[in-house]
Design a protein around this motif. Structure first.
Motif, PDB file in Angstrom:
ATOM      1  N   ALA A  66     -11.230 -34.617  25.468  1.00 17.12           N
ATOM      2  CA  ALA A  66     -12.061 -34.103  24.364  1.00 17.12           C
ATOM      3  C   ALA A  66     -13.054 -35.123  23.811  1.00 17.12           C
ATOM      4  CB  ALA A  66     -11.164 -33.600  23.232  1.00 17.12           C
ATOM      5  N   HIS A  67     -12.695 -36.410  23.886  1.00 18.40           N
ATOM      6  CA  HIS A  67     -13.628 -37.391  23.334  1.00 18.40           C
ATOM      7  C   HIS A  67     -14.579 -37.968  24.375  1.00 18.40           C
ATOM      8  CE1 HIS A  67     -11.171 -37.179  19.599  1.00 18.40           C
ATOM      9  NE2 HIS A  67     -12.395 -37.002  19.199  1.00 18.40           N
ATOM     10  N   SER A  97     -17.121 -39.951  16.113  1.00 16.32           N
ATOM     11  CA  SER A  97     -16.810 -38.693  15.412  1.00 16.32           C
ATOM     12  C   SER A  97     -15.705 -38.848  14.375  1.00 16.32           C
ATOM     13  CB  SER A  97     -16.408 -37.617  16.412  1.00 16.32           C
ATOM     14  OG  SER A  97     -15.196 -37.976  17.048  1.00 16.32           O
ATOM     15  N   THR A  98     -14.808 -39.818  14.589  1.00 18.18           N
ATOM     16  CA  THR A  98     -13.643 -39.925  13.705  1.00 18.18           C
ATOM     17  C   THR A  98     -13.751 -41.094  12.728  1.00 18.18           C
ATOM     18  OG1 THR A  98     -12.554 -41.166  15.459  1.00 18.18           O
ATOM     19  CG2 THR A  98     -12.020 -38.815  15.299  1.00 18.18           C
ATOM     20  N   CYS A 104     -15.603 -32.480  23.658  1.00 19.99           N
ATOM     21  CA  CYS A 104     -15.823 -31.653  22.469  1.00 19.99           C
ATOM     22  C   CYS A 104     -17.332 -31.484  22.234  1.00 19.99           C
ATOM     23  CB  CYS A 104     -15.168 -32.339  21.265  1.00 19.99           C
ATOM     24  SG  CYS A 104     -15.455 -31.474  19.729  1.00 19.99           S
ATOM     25  N   TRP A 152     -10.141 -28.319  16.153  1.00 23.87           N
ATOM     26  CA  TRP A 152     -10.488 -27.282  17.128  1.00 23.87           C
ATOM     27  C   TRP A 152     -10.940 -27.875  18.464  1.00 23.87           C
ATOM     28  CZ3 TRP A 152     -15.213 -26.420  19.346  1.00 23.87           C
ATOM     29  CH2 TRP A 152     -16.330 -26.973  18.744  1.00 23.87           C
ATOM     30  N   GLY A 153     -11.500 -29.098  18.429  1.00 24.16           N
ATOM     31  CA  GLY A 153     -11.934 -29.719  19.687  1.00 24.16           C
ATOM     32  C   GLY A 153     -10.756 -30.035  20.599  1.00 24.16           C
ATOM     33  N   CYS A 208     -17.443 -35.888  12.631  1.00 20.22           N
ATOM     34  CA  CYS A 208     -17.282 -34.436  12.771  1.00 20.22           C
ATOM     35  C   CYS A 208     -16.684 -33.812  11.508  1.00 20.22           C
ATOM     36  CB  CYS A 208     -16.461 -34.097  14.007  1.00 20.22           C
ATOM     37  SG  CYS A 208     -14.717 -34.381  13.831  1.00 20.22           S
ATOM     38  N   PRO A 217     -14.178 -31.632  11.041  1.00 20.04           N
ATOM     39  CA  PRO A 217     -12.728 -31.706  10.854  1.00 20.04           C
ATOM     40  C   PRO A 217     -12.262 -33.083  10.365  1.00 20.04           C
ATOM     41  CG  PRO A 217     -13.221 -30.582  12.904  1.00 20.04           C
ATOM     42  CD  PRO A 217     -14.521 -31.142  12.385  1.00 20.04           C
ATOM     43  N   THR A 218     -12.927 -34.159  10.821  1.00 17.05           N
ATOM     44  CA  THR A 218     -12.558 -35.504  10.367  1.00 17.05           C
ATOM     45  C   THR A 218     -12.885 -35.677   8.891  1.00 17.05           C
ATOM     46  OG1 THR A 218     -12.844 -36.502  12.536  1.00 17.05           O
ATOM     47  CG2 THR A 218     -13.066 -37.980  10.663  1.00 17.05           C
ATOM     48  N   LEU A 237     -18.852 -31.364  19.644  1.00 19.45           N
ATOM     49  CA  LEU A 237     -19.307 -32.235  18.549  1.00 19.45           C
ATOM     50  C   LEU A 237     -19.536 -33.664  19.045  1.00 19.45           C
ATOM     51  CD1 LEU A 237     -17.051 -30.927  15.638  1.00 19.45           C
ATOM     52  CD2 LEU A 237     -19.363 -30.238  16.287  1.00 19.45           C
ATOM     53  N   VAL A 238     -18.859 -34.046  20.113  1.00 11.64           N
ATOM     54  CA  VAL A 238     -19.118 -35.357  20.728  1.00 11.64           C
ATOM     55  C   VAL A 238     -20.435 -35.280  21.519  1.00 11.64           C
ATOM     56  CG1 VAL A 238     -18.263 -37.055  22.400  1.00 11.64           C
ATOM     57  CG2 VAL A 238     -16.677 -36.004  20.778  1.00 11.64           C
ATOM     58  N   ALA A 242      -5.683 -35.417  14.062  1.00 10.69           N
ATOM     59  CA  ALA A 242      -6.244 -34.285  14.804  1.00 10.69           C
ATOM     60  C   ALA A 242      -5.460 -33.926  16.063  1.00 10.69           C
ATOM     61  CB  ALA A 242      -7.686 -34.612  15.174  1.00 10.69           C
TER      62      ALA A 242
HETATM   63  S1  SF4 Z   1     -11.861 -34.979  16.079  1.00 14.95           S
HETATM   64 FE1  SF4 Z   1     -13.825 -33.885  15.879  1.00 14.95          FE
HETATM   65  S2  SF4 Z   1     -15.057 -34.592  17.615  1.00 14.95           S
HETATM   66 FE2  SF4 Z   1     -12.942 -35.138  18.049  1.00 14.95          FE
HETATM   67  S3  SF4 Z   1     -12.180 -33.452  19.276  1.00 14.95           S
HETATM   68 FE3  SF4 Z   1     -11.685 -33.004  17.137  1.00 14.95          FE
HETATM   69  S4  SF4 Z   1     -13.397 -31.732  16.397  1.00 14.95           S
HETATM   70 FE4  SF4 Z   1     -14.071 -32.742  18.287  1.00 14.95          FE
END
Ligand code: SF4
Length: 274
Positions: A68-69, A156-157, A91, A14-15, A184, A186-187, A93-94, A254
């Motif tokens: 995003a990162h 995150s990954t 993101c 989603w990020g 994160c 999703p990872t 989450l980052v 991702a």
């Molecule tokens: S992998 Fe995780 S931290 Fe990176 S963009 Fe996607 S959801 Fe965000």
């Protein structure tokens, strides 16, 4: 007919989807680095007048998109000093990783980031910390000098299993240890899906950019259980990988678009046609 199983956790996280949506709402922009590690999607963006840049020179079109990162603080400062507008798609989450690291520092800990020091996300996290230590594996950890009070965060990954192992190696080396597992969701979900699928198929195809950190980790995970191949697009597939194999697993990183996964499935079916 071969049984092709596509892991449930696949396609854009989603990020990345959020970052693409933000960029889609803008006209021509300058994207600092790859918005996602997916050459095919980057080529599509370039066709829409969205240019990828690798440093801020002042000559690029406005606005500048942060991916995003995230990125290093100095890139925000440089953009603003040159009068540029910044579209920040970092993101959330980052951003939470930045917050976790800063909280540890506020509690008097030195921060240790588990991740790849060359990755844009890790550079961005490190740039926000006072004196971060970065380790990616056991060798780097063995060489690192650790303080008495340490706060550990993660890229995150990063692989959840590797993260846990490194934390256990750190524990006896410090007096006080605070840990935030900032891998994160999703990872984590994707890693679990890769592991479960790899255990039940005869060959795994991992689809995603060759430079994509999370895709490389999925491939490494799958390889522990079964013959596994990392490809970017369906043209990288080889017919011989599937000969004599009935159960085929597919998982994507991702940054992999759904249509690329569909093409991969189609190509594997074509190999079956005499
Ligand atoms: S992998 Fe995780 S931290 Fe990176 S963009 Fe996607 S959801 Fe965000």
């Amino acid at each position: 007919m071969k049984n092709i199983i596509v892991a449930e956790a696949q396609g854009f996280c989603w990020g990345v989807r959020r970052a693409l949506d933000i960029v889609a709402d803008h006209g021509p922009v300058s994207i600092l680095g790859d918005l996602i590690h997916n050459k095919q999607v980057v080529a599509q963006l370039e066709a829409q007048g969205k240019r990828v840049i690798h440093e801020i020179s002042g000559e690029e079109q406005n606005p500048i998109v942060i991916t995003a990162h995230g990125t290093e603080v100095k890139n925000f400062e440089r953009a603003y000093s040159l009068g540029k507008e910044v579209v920040d798609t970092t993101c959330p989450l980052v951003s939470k990783i930045y917050e976790a690291g800063l909280e540890f520092e506020a509690l008097g800990c030195q921060v240790l980031i588990i991740g790849d020091r060359h990755h844009v996300e890790v550079k961005g996290i490190a740039s926000r910390m006072e004196a971060p230590i970065v380790v990616n594996d056991e060798t780097e950890l063995a060489q690192a000098t650790l303080p008495e009070k340490l706060g550990v965060i993660s890229q995150s990954t990063f692989s959840p299993k590797k993260f846990d192992k490194l934390v256990e190696l750190i524990r006896p080396r410090v007096k006080e240890l605070l840990v935030a597992n900032t891998i994160c969701a999703p990872t984590k979900k994707r890693q679990i899906a890769a592991e479960e699928l790899a255990k039940k198929v005869e060959v795994m195809i991992v689809v995603g950019g060759f430079h994509s950190s999370n895709t490389k980790k999925l491939h490494a995970m799958a390889q522990q259980y079964v013959e596994s191949y990392h490809i970017e697009v369906c043209d990288h597939l080889k017919k011989e990988w599937f000969e004599g194999k009935q159960e085929i697993g597919i998982i994507a990183g991702a940054s992999t678009a759904d249509w690329i996964i569909e093409e991969v499935c189609r190509r594997i079916r074509e190999f079956e046609t005499p």
